[in-house]
Scaffold this motif. Structure first.
Motif, mmCIF file in Angstrom:
data_model
loop_
_atom_site.group_PDB
_atom_site.id
_atom_site.type_symbol
_atom_site.label_atom_id
_atom_site.label_comp_id
_atom_site.label_asym_id
_atom_site.label_seq_id
_atom_site.Cartn_x
_atom_site.Cartn_y
_atom_site.Cartn_z
ATOM 1 N N MET A 54 32.651 -124.730 14.026
ATOM 2 C CA MET A 54 33.300 -123.710 14.910
ATOM 3 C C MET A 54 32.012 -122.519 15.064
ATOM 4 S SD MET A 54 36.253 -124.257 15.412
ATOM 5 C CE MET A 54 36.968 -122.689 15.507
ATOM 6 N N ARG A 55 31.229 -122.224 14.113
ATOM 7 C CA ARG A 55 30.283 -121.031 14.351
ATOM 8 C C ARG A 55 28.934 -121.440 14.679
ATOM 9 N NH1 ARG A 55 27.951 -118.533 10.009
ATOM 10 N NH2 ARG A 55 27.963 -116.458 11.360
ATOM 11 N N GLY A 56 28.388 -122.840 14.640
ATOM 12 C CA GLY A 56 27.260 -123.348 14.961
ATOM 13 C C GLY A 56 26.148 -122.964 13.877
ATOM 14 N N MET A 57 26.699 -122.138 12.895
ATOM 15 C CA MET A 57 25.916 -121.741 11.537
ATOM 16 C C MET A 57 26.622 -122.213 10.280
ATOM 17 S SD MET A 57 24.096 -118.051 12.849
ATOM 18 C CE MET A 57 25.565 -117.796 13.457
ATOM 19 N N SER A 58 25.930 -122.028 9.116
ATOM 20 C CA SER A 58 26.748 -122.602 7.962
ATOM 21 C C SER A 58 27.406 -121.167 7.445
ATOM 22 C CB SER A 58 25.687 -122.846 6.993
ATOM 23 O OG SER A 58 24.846 -121.571 6.622
ATOM 24 N N SER A 59 28.328 -121.554 6.467
ATOM 25 C CA SER A 59 29.311 -120.523 5.912
ATOM 26 C C SER A 59 28.610 -119.462 5.012
ATOM 27 C CB SER A 59 30.550 -121.061 5.459
ATOM 28 O OG SER A 59 30.110 -122.085 4.445
ATOM 29 N N ALA A 60 27.649 -118.655 5.427
ATOM 30 C CA ALA A 60 26.793 -117.741 4.606
ATOM 31 C C ALA A 60 27.737 -116.763 4.171
ATOM 32 C CB ALA A 60 25.943 -117.174 5.502
ATOM 33 N N LEU A 61 28.470 -116.168 4.776
ATOM 34 C CA LEU A 61 29.406 -114.958 4.316
ATOM 35 C C LEU A 61 30.130 -115.454 3.099
ATOM 36 C CD1 LEU A 61 31.372 -112.367 6.423
ATOM 37 C CD2 LEU A 61 32.639 -113.326 4.392
ATOM 38 N N SER A 62 30.916 -116.451 3.197
ATOM 39 C CA SER A 62 31.683 -116.798 1.992
ATOM 40 C C SER A 62 31.148 -117.437 0.983
ATOM 41 C CB SER A 62 32.831 -117.999 2.472
ATOM 42 O OG SER A 62 32.019 -118.765 3.020
ATOM 43 N N ALA A 63 29.836 -117.868 1.046
ATOM 44 C CA ALA A 63 29.061 -118.704 0.161
ATOM 45 C C ALA A 63 28.544 -117.470 -0.562
ATOM 46 C CB ALA A 63 27.892 -119.267 0.704
ATOM 47 N N ALA A 64 28.006 -116.404 0.015
ATOM 48 C CA ALA A 64 27.193 -115.384 -0.661
ATOM 49 C C ALA A 64 28.537 -114.645 -1.661
ATOM 50 C CB ALA A 64 26.810 -114.267 0.305
ATOM 51 N N SER A 65 29.488 -114.396 -0.996
ATOM 52 C CA SER A 65 30.628 -113.685 -1.752
ATOM 53 C C SER A 65 31.187 -114.469 -2.993
ATOM 54 C CB SER A 65 31.962 -113.729 -0.491
ATOM 55 O OG SER A 65 33.189 -113.165 -1.538
ATOM 56 N N SER A 66 31.121 -115.937 -2.739
ATOM 57 C CA SER A 66 31.535 -116.749 -3.934
ATOM 58 C C SER A 66 30.475 -116.800 -5.102
ATOM 59 C CB SER A 66 31.729 -117.889 -3.381
ATOM 60 O OG SER A 66 32.841 -118.016 -2.566
ATOM 61 N N ALA A 67 29.193 -116.544 -4.729
ATOM 62 C CA ALA A 67 28.135 -116.585 -5.666
ATOM 63 C C ALA A 67 28.310 -115.198 -6.287
ATOM 64 C CB ALA A 67 26.717 -116.485 -4.817
ATOM 65 N N CYS A 68 28.473 -114.150 -5.673
ATOM 66 C CA CYS A 68 28.969 -112.783 -6.430
ATOM 67 C C CYS A 68 29.953 -112.902 -7.471
ATOM 68 C CB CYS A 68 28.748 -111.741 -5.451
ATOM 69 S SG CYS A 68 28.006 -111.411 -4.539
ATOM 70 N N ASP A 69 31.087 -113.651 -6.852
ATOM 71 C CA ASP A 69 32.286 -113.777 -7.873
ATOM 72 C C ASP A 69 31.794 -114.718 -9.038
ATOM 73 O OD1 ASP A 69 33.890 -112.629 -6.081
ATOM 74 O OD2 ASP A 69 34.851 -114.318 -5.052
ATOM 75 N N HIS A 70 30.967 -115.979 -8.818
ATOM 76 C CA HIS A 70 30.530 -116.656 -10.098
ATOM 77 C C HIS A 70 29.824 -115.738 -11.195
ATOM 78 C CE1 HIS A 70 28.603 -120.664 -11.444
ATOM 79 N NE2 HIS A 70 27.956 -119.725 -12.001
ATOM 80 N N VAL A 71 28.748 -115.233 -10.697
ATOM 81 C CA VAL A 71 28.043 -114.336 -11.529
ATOM 82 C C VAL A 71 28.746 -113.287 -12.233
ATOM 83 C CG1 VAL A 71 25.877 -112.872 -12.033
ATOM 84 C CG2 VAL A 71 25.916 -115.098 -10.269
ATOM 85 N N ARG A 72 29.631 -112.580 -11.378
ATOM 86 C CA ARG A 72 30.549 -111.541 -12.102
ATOM 87 C C ARG A 72 31.297 -112.019 -12.997
ATOM 88 N NH1 ARG A 72 32.730 -110.214 -7.560
ATOM 89 N NH2 ARG A 72 35.036 -111.010 -8.138
ATOM 90 N N ASN A 73 32.064 -113.059 -12.761
ATOM 91 C CA ASN A 73 33.099 -113.617 -13.879
ATOM 92 C C ASN A 73 32.073 -114.083 -15.326
ATOM 93 O OD1 ASN A 73 35.125 -114.807 -11.510
ATOM 94 N ND2 ASN A 73 35.617 -112.930 -13.153
ATOM 95 N N TRP A 74 31.166 -114.485 -14.892
ATOM 96 C CA TRP A 74 30.122 -115.053 -15.984
ATOM 97 C C TRP A 74 29.593 -114.148 -16.925
ATOM 98 C CZ3 TRP A 74 25.299 -118.247 -14.585
ATOM 99 C CH2 TRP A 74 24.574 -119.091 -15.909
ATOM 100 N N VAL A 75 29.237 -112.976 -16.176
ATOM 101 C CA VAL A 75 28.801 -111.827 -17.015
ATOM 102 C C VAL A 75 29.611 -110.920 -17.432
ATOM 103 C CG1 VAL A 75 27.061 -109.921 -16.709
ATOM 104 C CG2 VAL A 75 26.580 -111.773 -15.852
ATOM 105 N N LEU A 76 30.817 -110.415 -16.592
ATOM 106 C CA LEU A 76 31.830 -109.440 -16.848
ATOM 107 C C LEU A 76 33.104 -110.002 -17.588
ATOM 108 C CD1 LEU A 76 31.283 -107.165 -14.184
ATOM 109 C CD2 LEU A 76 30.193 -107.091 -16.270
ATOM 110 N N GLY A 77 33.032 -111.424 -17.566
ATOM 111 C CA GLY A 77 34.237 -112.218 -18.109
ATOM 112 C C GLY A 77 35.538 -112.471 -17.063
ATOM 113 N N THR A 78 36.282 -113.345 -17.171
ATOM 114 C CA THR A 78 37.560 -113.715 -16.407
ATOM 115 C C THR A 78 38.874 -112.845 -17.152
ATOM 116 O OG1 THR A 78 37.579 -115.719 -17.810
ATOM 117 C CG2 THR A 78 36.673 -115.872 -15.698
ATOM 118 N N GLU A 79 39.680 -112.715 -16.350
ATOM 119 C CA GLU A 79 41.017 -112.318 -16.816
ATOM 120 C C GLU A 79 41.582 -112.997 -17.861
ATOM 121 O OE1 GLU A 79 43.659 -110.753 -13.741
ATOM 122 O OE2 GLU A 79 41.845 -110.538 -12.438
ATOM 123 N N PRO A 80 42.123 -112.534 -18.843
ATOM 124 C CA PRO A 80 43.039 -113.560 -19.966
ATOM 125 C C PRO A 80 44.038 -114.236 -19.097
ATOM 126 C CG PRO A 80 42.963 -111.079 -20.394
ATOM 127 C CD PRO A 80 42.372 -111.182 -19.179
#
Length: 330
Positions: A234-260
């Motif tokens: 669709m874009r002619g380019m990779s899914s950079a926005l969602s990949a970056a957002s998900s990388a932030c989610d991954h590290v944030r939960n790893w460092v700050l925790g997941t919800e009970p």
């Protein structure tokens, strides 16, 4: 006194994902709105000018959390004292290339970056590998950085997890915040298994809310598996926005925790849980607390799910064997 700045490394920082990631990290999406950072941006020499342009933009953005930006093509300088390393740089598969050719290129890259992290990073550095093949690149890094605890080296499957959440929310016509506890099993590839058997939407089991097993075992699975390719089309380019957002989610939960009561999907070193092969980087449901992750145990796995887990596990074993062959030939 405020918090001391945390040094965050982004490799491949002049590329699409790195560019998107830098601003999100700088605005607190990864480590929270009160955590100052010092960004370390690494890319290859041909991208040096573009990398300096990224640094210029970050300076121009006048970001309150950013206490410094290092832009460099020197891997050892880039890894100095970093507490978080997001490995976005890698060698992509190009037309006509065999898997072994791609693996060989990435073995060389991740072997050198592993050595630099082991020598120069902060003690307890947390590493997230984004570049594909993410699971096996993470395994290569682990093999070449023996002093970094195996649990501190992870691969990004949170993008697939978030895609699964989004697909269920769209199908049900509900807000994505009400969809929880989907699972991505296995590899960040077309063999991954997005599983909603234990998930909920608005507090109801997802299968009960949807009442559409054919979709869940058909279009849902294939859509999540092939979403990256669909976005490129669709874009002619990779899914950079969602990949970056998900990388932030991954590290944030790893460092700050997941919800009970909730879990997320992370590619982590396998202990053989749920019939997965041991000693590969495999995506499991995990919960996080105190900067540590733990595989969620005790979930029931039916015959269908077990078959899907085996397929993606077999692929990871094949990738591992190929990577080790490439390492031996270095």
């Amino acid at each position: 006194m405020g918090k001391a700045p945390v040094r965050v490394l982004i490799t491949g920082a002049a590329g699409q994902i790195g560019y998107s990631l830098a601003i999100q990290v700088s605005r607190g999406t990864m480590l929270g709105p009160e955590q100052p950072i010092i960004l370390h941006l690494l890319d290859i020499p041909p991208a040096a000018q573009s990398l300096d342009g990224v640094k210029m933009e970050l300076i121009d953005a006048a970001l309150p959390l950013v206490h410094g930006v290092l832009a460099t093509t020197d891997v050892e300088e880039a890894c100095k004292d970093v507490a978080i390393a997001v490995m976005v740089g890698g060698f992509p598969r190009k037309a006509g290339m065999e898997r072994k050719d791609v693996m060989s290129k990435n073995v060389s890259i991740y072997k050198s970056q592993a050595a630099a992290l082991e020598k120069h990073a902060a003690k307890g550095v947390k590493v997230l590998v984004v570049a594909n093949p993410a699971n096996t690149n993470a395994l290569i890094l682990r093999e070449n950085a023996p002093s970094i605890p195996p649990e501190n080296i992870t691969a990004l499957t949170r993008l697939d997890h978030n895609r699964a959440l989004g697909q269920v929310a769209e199908r049900l016509g509900v807000h994505v915040s009400g969809v929880r506890n989907v699972i991505i099993w296995g590899n960040h590839s077309s063999t991954q298994f997005p599983d909603v058997a234990h998930g909920t939407a608005g507090g109801r089991p997802i299968p009960d809310a949807l009442r559409d097993e054919a979709w869940l075992r058909g279009d849902f699975v294939s859509t999540v598996q092939q979403r990256g390719a669909a976005i490129i089309k669709m874009r002619g380019m990779s899914s950079a926005l969602s990949a970056a957002s998900s990388a932030c989610d991954h590290v944030r939960n790893w460092v700050l925790g997941t919800e009970p009561g909730t879990w997320v999907s992370m590619g982590v070193i396998s202990d053989g849980s749920y019939g997965a092969p041991k000693d590969v980087i495999f995506s499991f449901p995990v919960k996080c607390e105190g900067g540590r992750w733990e595989i969620v145990q005790g979930l029931s796995i039916d015959e269908y799910a077990a078959g899907k887990i085996k397929v993606t596990g077999d692929e990871l074993v094949e990738e591992k064997e190929l990577a080790l062959q490439c390492l031996a030939g270095e």
